[in-house]
Every structure is written in C-alpha cells, then in structure tokens.
Design an enzyme around this catalytic site. Structure first.
Site, short mmCIF file in Angstrom:
data_model
loop_
_atom_site.label_atom_id
_atom_site.label_comp_id
_atom_site.label_asym_id
_atom_site.label_seq_id
_atom_site.Cartn_x
_atom_site.Cartn_y
_atom_site.Cartn_z
N HIS A 18 51.86 42.62 -35.33
CA HIS A 18 51.13 41.61 -35.66
C HIS A 18 49.77 41.78 -36.60
O HIS A 18 49.06 42.33 -36.27
CB HIS A 18 50.65 40.67 -34.19
CG HIS A 18 50.07 39.53 -34.30
ND1 HIS A 18 48.83 39.13 -34.08
CD2 HIS A 18 50.71 38.26 -34.96
CE1 HIS A 18 48.60 38.01 -34.48
NE2 HIS A 18 49.62 37.27 -34.68
N ARG A 19 50.20 40.86 -37.71
CA ARG A 19 49.12 41.22 -38.79
C ARG A 19 48.84 42.78 -39.08
O ARG A 19 47.80 43.21 -39.55
CB ARG A 19 47.63 40.63 -38.34
CG ARG A 19 47.65 38.99 -38.15
CD ARG A 19 46.36 38.45 -37.88
NE ARG A 19 46.48 37.51 -36.73
CZ ARG A 19 45.38 36.91 -36.25
NH1 ARG A 19 44.22 37.33 -36.56
NH2 ARG A 19 45.73 35.81 -35.35
N GLU A 45 54.17 41.18 -39.56
CA GLU A 45 53.71 39.87 -39.39
C GLU A 45 52.67 39.67 -40.17
O GLU A 45 51.51 40.44 -40.38
CB GLU A 45 53.60 39.26 -38.02
CG GLU A 45 53.55 37.55 -37.85
CD GLU A 45 52.04 37.15 -38.21
OE1 GLU A 45 51.95 35.96 -37.93
OE2 GLU A 45 51.17 37.95 -38.16
N ASP A 47 50.11 36.25 -42.47
CA ASP A 47 49.70 34.92 -42.67
C ASP A 47 49.53 34.40 -44.14
O ASP A 47 48.56 35.36 -44.72
CB ASP A 47 48.53 34.67 -41.71
CG ASP A 47 48.52 35.08 -40.47
OD1 ASP A 47 49.24 34.43 -39.60
OD2 ASP A 47 48.04 36.10 -40.10
N HIS A 60 44.25 35.26 -42.42
CA HIS A 60 44.75 34.60 -41.15
C HIS A 60 44.10 33.22 -41.47
O HIS A 60 44.73 31.98 -41.17
CB HIS A 60 44.49 35.10 -40.12
CG HIS A 60 44.83 34.40 -38.75
ND1 HIS A 60 43.96 33.59 -38.04
CD2 HIS A 60 45.78 34.26 -38.04
CE1 HIS A 60 44.24 32.83 -37.25
NE2 HIS A 60 45.63 33.27 -37.17
N GLU A 119 53.92 33.96 -41.89
CA GLU A 119 53.53 32.87 -41.21
C GLU A 119 53.00 32.14 -42.34
O GLU A 119 51.98 32.64 -42.82
CB GLU A 119 52.78 33.07 -40.03
CG GLU A 119 52.56 31.69 -39.58
CD GLU A 119 51.31 31.66 -38.55
OE1 GLU A 119 51.16 32.91 -38.02
OE2 GLU A 119 50.75 30.50 -38.23
N LYS A 121 50.66 29.35 -43.34
CA LYS A 121 49.58 28.55 -42.54
C LYS A 121 49.40 27.07 -43.34
O LYS A 121 49.21 27.22 -44.39
CB LYS A 121 48.36 29.33 -42.67
CG LYS A 121 48.15 30.72 -41.82
CD LYS A 121 48.10 30.08 -40.43
CE LYS A 121 47.95 31.38 -39.55
NZ LYS A 121 48.25 30.96 -38.13
N ASP A 239 49.54 43.23 -31.68
CA ASP A 239 48.52 43.78 -32.26
C ASP A 239 48.68 45.30 -31.92
O ASP A 239 47.70 45.90 -32.65
CB ASP A 239 47.21 43.33 -31.54
CG ASP A 239 46.92 41.92 -31.97
OD1 ASP A 239 47.50 41.15 -32.87
OD2 ASP A 239 46.06 41.25 -31.07
#
Ligand code: G3P
Ligand code: CA
Length: 247
Positions: A18-19, A45, A47, A60, A119, A121, A239
C-alpha cells in the site's frame, strides 16, 4: 507478467504494497515502491492526481502539505514545481531527496517487475479526463495486463471501462453494502475492494459466486492478515508487506 486478481484455492494471497511500503518509507516514492518489491509484493498501490499542467502524478492527498516540504493544491502546481519538493524528509531525514513521481515514471519502473494498482483520486476536487489520461499512460507503457484501476468514485471506473473494456477495475468503499455485487456491476468492475473491517466470510463467497475478486485494504497487523487470508480473500493491500511472510 500479468497481474492476477483471483487466487486459486489453496494458493498464497496476492500481495499488494500500500503506497509502496508505507509503514517503512515515505508513501508513493521510489524508495517505498522498491522496498515493497524487495518484500515480495506482486503489486504496488498508488494514488493519482493531475498537476496544473496536466501531468498525472503520484500523491495521496489533494494538497502537497502533509507529504512534502511544500504547500498548496496539486492542481495548482506545475510538474516542475512539484518536482522541486522533497517528498521524503517529512517521514525521516534519511529519506531526504525523494521526489514526487509521475505515473509515467512509475509505469516505466514497474514494467516486467511488479503489478500496479492505480487509485484514481477524484472528489472533492474532480479531474476531468483523469480516466482517459491514466489509460493512455497504461497503454503507452504496455502495462494493460499488469494494472488494476481503483477508485471510490465509481463513475470514473465506469468511464474507464468504456474507454478500455480490457482494463481491470475495482470499486473502493468503506461500509457494509446491501448489494455489493450490484455496486460492482453498476461500474462494470472486476473486483470488490472494501475497507477490511467490512469483510465477512459471506461477502467473500458472494463476491466469488458473482465472478468478482475481493481485495480488502489496509490491515496492518498479523492477526487481521491471517484472518483475511483464512476466509479466502484474493489479495490484500497493507502498509507492512514484510508481514506477508509470517502469515
Ligand atoms: O487501496 C485502497 C486504499 O488505498 C484506499 O484508501 O485513503 O489509503 O487511498 P486510501
Ligand atoms: Ca490509495
């Protein structure tokens, strides 16, 4: 290499960082993505937002304030201005010098290395054309089968499928939907991507019976990862991708 959305019964979880590896490094930076790959993920992943001059960039928040040494909305800064910002020192001085990446830079790095969950946004600031721009970049880097698009804005996912029916998509949501399959079908999506707290064994079965993948975010402790693995989710974004080894 193709990014799988479903895992066969009895096979390991599909691991998503995640990120990047946000628990260990500044989110959405190259050092974070590299660390996630070192920890064995199948996808990272990230954003995306759009800069003042129309570049798709990885960050993000709608502003740069939390994760850089700058100030202001992403939409009000050019790529040149964004690139001057330090995106690592806020996390720890040893990460000073990390930069905001473009989606093009991430895709070039990820090609033949790791899958990418992008993702989009959208909202409360809306970026007209963000689905088309994202898909154009995915095509330019020949990453269609290594990518999944995610969003809380299901309209943007529906638009993405209209532009490119082959692109994989997953609906993000945080809640216990009465009819999650209908929500996915309304967006023509391939995957349910709920906050992990709303996952139940029934939901996993319902998703799979409808031909959908199910991929929760963002459990960060071993007992929760183990529980989600045991009830059969296909992939998990965390994370702390180093925890996957201990499941
Ligand atoms: O992958 C889904 C997850 O990232 C959604 O929430 O706020 O971390 O972008 P957020
Ligand atoms: Ca995200």
């Amino acid at each position: 290499m193709n990014l799988k959305l479903r895992r066969a019964p009895g096979t390991p979880l599909i691991r998503v960082g995640h990120r990047g590896a946000r628990g260990h490094a500044p989110e959405n930076t190259l050092v974070s993505f590299n660390l996630a790959v070192e920890m064995g993920v199948q996808a990272v992943e990230t954003d995306v937002h759009i800069s003042k001059d129309g570049q798709v960039v990885l960050i993000h928040d709608h502003t740069v304030d939390r994760t850089t040494d700058g100030h202001g909305f992403v939409k009000d800064l050019t790529l040149a201005e964004l690139k001057k910002l330090d995106a690592g020192a806020w996390y720890d001085p040893r990460f000073a010098g990390q930069r905001i990446l473009t989606l093009a830079e991430l895709l070039a790095w990820a090609k033949n290395r790791v899958g990418v969950a992008i993702e989009i946004k959208n909202g409360p600031i809306y970026y007209p054309g963000i689905a088309a721009q994202t898909i154009r970049l995915v095509h330019e880097h020949d990453m269609l089968h290594q990518t999944i698009l995610l969003s809380f804005d299901h309209f943007v996912l529906r638009e993405a499928k209209t532009i490119e029916p082959q692109v994989a998509t997953g609906i993000l949501y945080a809640g216990r939907l009465i009819d999650p399959v209908a929500a996915a079908q309304a967006a023509n999506a391939d995957s349910l991507n709920p906050a992990w707290a709303f996952i139940t064994p029934d939901l996993v079965q319902t998703a799979h019976a409808a031909g959908l993948a199910i991929s929760p975010w963002c459990p960060n402790d071993l007992p929760t990862l183990r529980m989600l693995d045991a009830i059969g989710v296909d992939s998990i974004g965390t994370d702390y991708p180093d925890l996957f080894e201990q499941i």
